[in-house]
Design a protein around this motif. Structure first.
Motif, PDB file in Angstrom:
ATOM      1  N   PHE A   1      35.870  26.864  41.295  1.00 26.15           N
ATOM      2  CA  PHE A   1      35.010  27.492  41.742  1.00 26.15           C
ATOM      3  C   PHE A   1      36.082  28.533  42.281  1.00 26.15           C
ATOM      4  O   PHE A   1      35.208  30.052  42.500  1.00 26.15           O
ATOM      5  CB  PHE A   1      34.255  27.171  43.095  1.00 26.15           C
ATOM      6  N   ALA A   2      36.659  28.451  42.966  1.00 24.64           N
ATOM      7  CA  ALA A   2      37.921  29.034  43.834  1.00 24.64           C
ATOM      8  C   ALA A   2      38.404  30.200  42.622  1.00 24.64           C
ATOM      9  O   ALA A   2      37.769  31.310  43.375  1.00 24.64           O
ATOM     10  CB  ALA A   2      39.086  28.411  44.211  1.00 24.64           C
ATOM     11  N   HIS A   3      38.577  30.113  41.163  1.00 22.87           N
ATOM     12  CA  HIS A   3      38.958  30.974  40.390  1.00 22.87           C
ATOM     13  C   HIS A   3      37.557  31.519  40.119  1.00 22.87           C
ATOM     14  O   HIS A   3      38.006  33.431  39.978  1.00 22.87           O
ATOM     15  CB  HIS A   3      39.369  29.875  39.382  1.00 22.87           C
ATOM     16  N   LYS A   4      36.502  31.245  40.276  1.00 23.59           N
ATOM     17  CA  LYS A   4      35.797  32.157  40.340  1.00 23.59           C
ATOM     18  C   LYS A   4      35.508  33.271  41.130  1.00 23.59           C
ATOM     19  O   LYS A   4      35.294  34.310  41.661  1.00 23.59           O
ATOM     20  CB  LYS A   4      34.014  31.156  39.805  1.00 23.59           C
ATOM     21  N   GLY A   5      35.166  32.703  42.683  1.00 18.51           N
ATOM     22  CA  GLY A   5      35.101  33.309  43.350  1.00 18.51           C
ATOM     23  C   GLY A   5      36.285  34.204  44.370  1.00 18.51           C
ATOM     24  O   GLY A   5      35.074  35.166  45.515  1.00 18.51           O
ATOM     25  N   LEU A   6      36.962  33.743  43.967  1.00 21.45           N
ATOM     26  CA  LEU A   6      38.129  34.421  45.654  1.00 21.45           C
ATOM     27  C   LEU A   6      39.557  34.423  44.615  1.00 21.45           C
ATOM     28  O   LEU A   6      40.632  34.419  44.891  1.00 21.45           O
ATOM     29  CB  LEU A   6      38.164  32.561  45.757  1.00 21.45           C
ATOM     30  N   HIS A   7      38.863  34.930  43.541  1.00 22.81           N
ATOM     31  CA  HIS A   7      40.440  35.621  42.019  1.00 22.81           C
ATOM     32  C   HIS A   7      41.221  35.844  43.052  1.00 22.81           C
ATOM     33  O   HIS A   7      42.746  36.017  43.078  1.00 22.81           O
ATOM     34  CB  HIS A   7      40.013  35.546  40.870  1.00 22.81           C
ATOM     35  N   HIS A   8      40.418  37.425  43.698  1.00 28.02           N
ATOM     36  CA  HIS A   8      41.604  38.473  44.207  1.00 28.02           C
ATOM     37  C   HIS A   8      42.331  37.676  45.679  1.00 28.02           C
ATOM     38  O   HIS A   8      42.897  38.508  46.005  1.00 28.02           O
ATOM     39  CB  HIS A   8      40.375  39.433  44.503  1.00 28.02           C
ATOM     40  N   TYR A   9      41.666  36.439  45.607  1.00 23.84           N
ATOM     41  CA  TYR A   9      43.090  36.185  47.585  1.00 23.84           C
ATOM     42  C   TYR A   9      44.716  35.278  46.939  1.00 23.84           C
ATOM     43  O   TYR A   9      45.076  34.894  47.594  1.00 23.84           O
ATOM     44  CB  TYR A   9      42.359  34.962  48.028  1.00 23.84           C
ATOM     45  N   MET A  10      44.078  34.958  45.421  1.00 25.12           N
ATOM     46  CA  MET A  10      45.080  34.799  44.533  1.00 25.12           C
ATOM     47  C   MET A  10      46.439  35.204  44.604  1.00 25.12           C
ATOM     48  O   MET A  10      46.182  36.447  43.745  1.00 25.12           O
ATOM     49  CB  MET A  10      44.432  33.613  43.763  1.00 25.12           C
TER      50      MET A  10
END
Length: 404
Positions: free
Chosen positions: A243-252
């Motif tokens: 879920f993090a990769h889907k919704g928060l990709h630009h924070y990685m």
């Protein structure tokens, strides 16, 4: 993607709340759930526990214990599982997974305590166990371990908010240095406490041999709860990462993105071994306790669904996904395994509990109990989003990059 594209809070602009106020479907649904949950919370704490639950003397523990506590604690096991892999076993390739796992674990345990306040008839008496300790009680041991482990997780997690606020409050850097140096001690302390209370949650049900169906009741329940928590921890790292990769990709940052697949495959291999071991333990336990005749009953069919569909199946999917380096298959397996943990805890705490009562007297959660549980999960997600938007959880803070 370079780390410069990540919005890193500065001394002048510490907060990034715009994400919460955008009129997206997710934000609107979140606002509705939090509003309704707040109203039910006020009713619960002003009108008493009986106003919102179907709990009774025959079923004093229901959905809130089964889901919020038993599931919450086991699914937060990713914290100790990941820190042990990285810091004790020296698998530094998992470093990018440590902070997300600790953050999820800290929120999981923190909100377990919040959810427990709803379940206690006298919530203000929660601290009483420290002043009047029942040292022969399993429940006291669970409470003491969880309270101590929440403190350990808070200290481990505190590095991220300190890095976030260090530009404005430089004195935090000294405390951060102390915490970083104590990482190994905190990790050992954390895994010891986890071993104790994960198993003790199973031990709580040892006092009810007549109430719990023989297929789920076992003298080895403490061990089953601990082994399944390890499977839950490794699965939750993959599940939460999906879920993090889907919704928060630009924070990685690049490191997190580069190491993500390696983390998935390694944790999938571990989960596969643990689930296979758990499957064999459950089958052997069933045979040793002479419970084979029960397998051919209605509850037996449900036990087979749990064991075959939610233990053996994810174990096989994990094994194939890790061998073929198939990220999608590993993620499907993680969903399957997480659902399996939830199903097992529900079976022990509600479905196979009081199985000999007539159906009219059996417990079924009220709509308000479901609403409170959804409210608690939504609060966890909302706080997690706040943390990720502000703190270096999915990326390394440029000021501390050389320290890892």
């Amino acid at each position: 993607m370079s780390h410069h594209s990540i919005v890193i809070p500065t001394k002048d602009k510490l907060f990034n709340l715009g994400e919460f106020f955008r009129p997206t479907p997710g934000n609107i649904i979140t606002a509705i759930i939090l509003s309704v949950g707040l109203v039910i919370t006020i009713i619960r704490f002003t009108m008493g526990i009986g106003s919102v639950t179907n709990l009774s003397n025959t079923q004093p523990w229901g959905l809130w214990i089964g889901f919020d506590l038993l599931c919450g604690v086991s699914l937060a096991a990713g914290g100790y599982f990941t820190t042990v892999a990285c810091y004790i076993m020296g698998m530094k390739q998992f470093h990018s997974a440590v902070r997300p796992a600790i953050t999820t674990a800290f929120l999981g345990y923190g909100f377990v305590v919040v959810a427990l306040l709803y379940d206690l008839g006298h919530p203000l008496r929660l601290p009483f166990m420290f002043f009047f300790p029942g040292t022969t009680s399993v429940l006291f041991e669970v409470g003491l371990c969880v309270a101590t482990y929440v403190t350990v997780l808070l200290i481990e997690f505190s590095v991220a908010p300190m890095e976030w606020l260090s530009s404005k409050y430089p004195f935090l850097l000294k405390w951060r240095k102390v915490v970083v140096q104590a990482t190994i001690v905190l990790t050992i302390f954390g895994v010891t406490l986890s071993t104790l209370h994960q198993s003790s949650l199973g031990a709580l049900y040892l006092i009810a041999p007549e109430k719990l169906h023989p297929l789920w009741y076992s003298p080895f329940m403490p061990m089953f709860f601990f082994v399944s928590s390890m499977a839950a921890g490794s699965s939750m790292v993959i599940f939460e990462g999906m879920f993090a990769h889907k919704g928060l990709h630009h924070y990685m940052d690049e490191t997190h993105l580069r190491e993500a697949d390696g983390v998935i495959f390694s944790f999938a291999r571990a989960a596969s071994f643990i689930l296979f071991a758990y499957f064999m333990l459950k089958v052997i336990d069933m045979l040793v306790q002479a419970n084979l005749p029960y397998v051919f009953s209605g509850y037996g069919a449900w036990w087979l669904v749990e064991i075959l569909g939610f233990v053996l199946l994810p174990a096989l999917l994990y094994a194939k996904g890790a061998r073929d380096r198939n990220v999608t298959l590993c993620r499907i397996a993680s969903v399957n395994a997480v659902l399996g943990i939830v199903m097992n805890r529900f079976n022990v705490s509600m479905i196979a509990f009081n199985y000999n009562l007539p159906s009219a007297e059996r417990y079924f959660p009220s709509i308000w109990e479901f609403c409170i549980s959804i409210f608690v999960v939504t609060m966890i997600v909302t706080v997690y989003r706040f943390i990720v938007y502000h703190m270096p959880v999915l990326y390394e803070h440029p000021d501390f990059r050389d320290e890892h």
